[in-house]
Design a protein around this motif. Sequence first.
Motif, short mmCIF file in Angstrom:
data_model
loop_
_atom_site.label_atom_id
_atom_site.label_comp_id
_atom_site.label_asym_id
_atom_site.label_seq_id
_atom_site.Cartn_x
_atom_site.Cartn_y
_atom_site.Cartn_z
N MET A 1 -33.82 -12.37 21.25
CA MET A 1 -34.49 -13.51 20.32
C MET A 1 -33.76 -14.45 19.38
N GLU A 2 -34.00 -15.74 19.35
CA GLU A 2 -33.31 -16.42 18.49
C GLU A 2 -33.36 -16.39 17.03
N GLN A 3 -32.63 -16.29 16.40
CA GLN A 3 -32.43 -16.31 14.89
C GLN A 3 -32.77 -17.57 14.54
N LYS A 4 -33.60 -17.69 13.56
CA LYS A 4 -33.99 -18.97 12.96
C LYS A 4 -33.37 -19.03 11.48
N GLU A 5 -33.01 -20.02 11.11
CA GLU A 5 -32.42 -20.61 9.74
C GLU A 5 -33.60 -20.22 8.73
N THR A 6 -33.52 -19.70 7.73
CA THR A 6 -34.32 -19.53 6.53
C THR A 6 -34.21 -20.84 5.66
#
Length: 77
Positions: A1-6
């Motif tokens: 799963m792709e880690q999204k920027e906060t």
Amino acid sequence: MEQKETWLPSLITKTPQEGFELAIKLSRMGVKSTQPDIEVLKKLRPDYANDASRLTAASHVIAVNFQTISVANNYWR
């Protein structure tokens, strides 16, 4: 799963002006999430940039977001 920027760590801001700027960012990110194709966004911009009804609708979205941020920050105390 792709880690999204906060990009939204909190709704808390130091000033109402920062809160309004955050409301604009929230609104822009909502558009970007709805239409992730930047070329399509650029193509559509002239359509809404010169339409008073669409600009009023965009302002309404910003106002709703600012209202949410205002409540989170207790601006109305």
